[in-house]
Design a protein around this motif. Structure first.
Motif, PDB file in Angstrom:
ATOM      1  N   LEU A 151       0.851  -1.186   0.000  1.00  0.00           N
ATOM      2  CA  LEU A 151       0.000   0.000   0.000  1.00  0.00           C
ATOM      3  C   LEU A 151       0.893   1.243   0.000  1.00  0.00           C
ATOM      4  O   LEU A 151       1.689   1.442   0.923  1.00  0.00           O
ATOM      5  N   PHE A 152       0.760   2.050  -1.065  1.00  0.00           N
ATOM      6  CA  PHE A 152       1.491   3.306  -1.179  1.00  0.00           C
ATOM      7  C   PHE A 152       0.511   4.456  -0.953  1.00  0.00           C
ATOM      8  O   PHE A 152      -0.617   4.417  -1.435  1.00  0.00           O
ATOM      9  N   PHE A 153       0.980   5.519  -0.286  1.00  0.00           N
ATOM     10  CA  PHE A 153       0.144   6.708  -0.160  1.00  0.00           C
ATOM     11  C   PHE A 153       0.999   7.909   0.240  1.00  0.00           C
ATOM     12  O   PHE A 153       2.150   7.762   0.669  1.00  0.00           O
ATOM     13  N   ASN A 154       0.423   9.100   0.055  1.00  0.00           N
ATOM     14  CA  ASN A 154       1.054  10.324   0.551  1.00  0.00           C
ATOM     15  C   ASN A 154       0.881  10.388   2.057  1.00  0.00           C
ATOM     16  O   ASN A 154      -0.246  10.209   2.557  1.00  0.00           O
ATOM     17  N   ARG A 155       1.956  10.674   2.766  1.00  0.00           N
ATOM     18  CA  ARG A 155       1.878  10.722   4.218  1.00  0.00           C
ATOM     19  C   ARG A 155       2.169  12.129   4.740  1.00  0.00           C
ATOM     20  O   ARG A 155       2.885  12.923   4.119  1.00  0.00           O
ATOM     21  N   SER A 156       1.602  12.380   5.912  1.00  0.00           N
ATOM     22  CA  SER A 156       1.864  13.623   6.632  1.00  0.00           C
ATOM     23  C   SER A 156       2.761  13.324   7.819  1.00  0.00           C
ATOM     24  O   SER A 156       3.077  12.167   8.118  1.00  0.00           O
ATOM     25  N   ALA A 157       3.167  14.371   8.507  1.00  0.00           N
ATOM     26  CA  ALA A 157       3.787  14.200   9.814  1.00  0.00           C
ATOM     27  C   ALA A 157       2.765  13.583  10.761  1.00  0.00           C
ATOM     28  O   ALA A 157       1.550  13.696  10.552  1.00  0.00           O
ATOM     29  N   PHE A 158       3.233  12.904  11.787  1.00  0.00           N
ATOM     30  CA  PHE A 158       2.316  12.267  12.736  1.00  0.00           C
ATOM     31  C   PHE A 158       1.391  13.324  13.340  1.00  0.00           C
ATOM     32  O   PHE A 158       1.834  14.364  13.838  1.00  0.00           O
ATOM     33  N   GLY A 159       0.093  13.033  13.296  1.00  0.00           N
ATOM     34  CA  GLY A 159      -0.891  13.905  13.938  1.00  0.00           C
ATOM     35  C   GLY A 159      -1.141  15.211  13.216  1.00  0.00           C
ATOM     36  O   GLY A 159      -1.805  16.094  13.765  1.00  0.00           O
ATOM     37  N   GLU A 160      -0.662  15.343  11.983  1.00  0.00           N
ATOM     38  CA  GLU A 160      -0.789  16.621  11.273  1.00  0.00           C
ATOM     39  C   GLU A 160      -1.288  16.418   9.840  1.00  0.00           C
ATOM     40  O   GLU A 160      -0.679  16.878   8.881  1.00  0.00           O
ATOM     41  N   GLU A 161      -2.391  15.715   9.697  1.00  0.00           N
ATOM     42  CA  GLU A 161      -2.935  15.462   8.368  1.00  0.00           C
ATOM     43  C   GLU A 161      -3.160  16.780   7.626  1.00  0.00           C
ATOM     44  O   GLU A 161      -3.593  17.776   8.216  1.00  0.00           O
ATOM     45  N   ARG A 162      -2.852  16.756   6.323  1.00  0.00           N
ATOM     46  CA  ARG A 162      -2.946  17.971   5.519  1.00  0.00           C
ATOM     47  C   ARG A 162      -3.710  17.687   4.228  1.00  0.00           C
ATOM     48  O   ARG A 162      -3.838  16.542   3.799  1.00  0.00           O
ATOM     49  N   TYR A 163      -4.173  18.779   3.594  1.00  0.00           N
ATOM     50  CA  TYR A 163      -4.994  18.673   2.395  1.00  0.00           C
ATOM     51  C   TYR A 163      -4.570  19.757   1.412  1.00  0.00           C
ATOM     52  O   TYR A 163      -4.137  20.843   1.816  1.00  0.00           O
ATOM     53  N   GLY A 164      -4.706  19.457   0.117  1.00  0.00           N
ATOM     54  CA  GLY A 164      -4.309  20.462  -0.851  1.00  0.00           C
ATOM     55  C   GLY A 164      -4.961  20.249  -2.201  1.00  0.00           C
ATOM     56  O   GLY A 164      -5.572  19.211  -2.494  1.00  0.00           O
ATOM     57  N   LEU A 165      -4.811  21.253  -3.059  1.00  0.00           N
ATOM     58  CA  LEU A 165      -5.253  21.216  -4.443  1.00  0.00           C
ATOM     59  C   LEU A 165      -4.066  21.599  -5.308  1.00  0.00           C
ATOM     60  O   LEU A 165      -3.396  22.595  -5.045  1.00  0.00           O
ATOM     61  N   SER A 166      -3.796  20.781  -6.338  1.00  0.00           N
ATOM     62  CA  SER A 166      -2.715  21.070  -7.269  1.00  0.00           C
ATOM     63  C   SER A 166      -3.310  21.565  -8.580  1.00  0.00           C
ATOM     64  O   SER A 166      -4.199  20.924  -9.146  1.00  0.00           O
TER      65      SER A 166
END
Length: 268
Positions: free
Chosen positions: A153-168
């Protein structure tokens, strides 16, 4: 039928531009990925039987970039995607892999036909779907796993406890990233509003590992790569990923890609 989903970066120009703009040093992106796959290969070779005994699923295969790699481990592959445009490219480019039968299935992961797979690969799908779809996807992949299945399973990860969201966005031949809140990400990824952008989510790896473990999987290995310059702590030498993965304080703060290797827990 209408497309279940259309990946906004159809020709992957946006991703190419993002890589060019964000690399901490020239060539880092490719060398980081090559090293991650070399480590993954060592563990997969130890876990799987000969390829003629392995039935594999590439769930969310996109344009089929990973199919030649999956074929190293399986002579019978099902490749699925919910975007007919990208699946058609996979059919065009990867139908004839020596010694391998590839069956293509036009489907979202939750709607895949019943089967039993010994190797399941799901690469960078779950960071581009509505948040409420992630759990059903993971459950469906588990339903499709054989009793001794291995999952990558591959995915984009955040820092622990700091989920983030974006638009490219792709603008004037270059990529622009806008950081947004969870509500805006959900609004775009569910297509409640039409925005010419690729929505993405940096997932907290601790949360996802806990969810997959609860479904009856044991994590054998994980590796963070493609670490962005913001969380790389200024490390720019060839050992960048090794230093980050080997230093808990740096790893906990890393934003980038992660590959996780899972084994089905017996009788789970």
């Amino acid at each position: 039928m209408d497309d279940v989903y259309q990946y906004p970066d159809e020709k992957e120009w946006m991703m190419a531009s993002l890589i060019e703009q964000s690399e901490p040093q020239p060539g880092y992106w490719q060398s980081s990925e090559t090293a991650a796959f070399a480590r993954l290969d060592r563990d997969l070779e130890a876990l799987l039987p000969s390829r003629d005994k392995v039935r594999a699923l590439d769930a969310g295969c996109g344009r089929g970039r990973l199919l030649p790699w999956v074929a190293r481990y399986s002579a019978a592959i099902t490749a699925s995607d919910a975007d007919s445009r990208r699946l058609n490219i996979a059919v065009r480019d990867h139908t004839d892999i020596d010694g391998t039968t590839v069956a293509f299935e036009y489907s979202g992961i939750e709607s895949l036909n019943d089967a039993s797979y010994d190797l399941i690969v799901c690469s960078h799908v779950i960071q581009h779907v509505p948040m409420e779809n992630v759990s059903p996807i993971l459950r469906r992949l588990t339903d499709l796993a054989s009793p001794e299945s291995v999952m990558v399973l591959f995915f984009n990860r955040s820092a622990f406890g700091e989920e983030r969201y974006g638009l490219s966005y792709l603008e004037d031949g270059g990529a622009r990233v806008e950081e947004v809140d969870q509500a805006r990400y959900q609004e775009v990824v569910t297509r409640r509003v039409k925005v010419d952008a690729l929505p993405f989510r940096l997932i907290d790896p601790e949360v996802l590992v806990s969810e997959v473990s609860a479904l009856g999987w044991s994590m054998e290995w994980q590796w963070t790569y493609h670490v962005d310059d913001e969380s790389g702590d200024g490390i720019v030498d060839a050992e960048r990923d090794e230093v980050i993965n080997g230093t808990p304080s740096l790893l906990s703060r890393a934003n980038g890609d992660i590959v996780t290797l899972w084994r089905r827990v017996p009788n789970a």
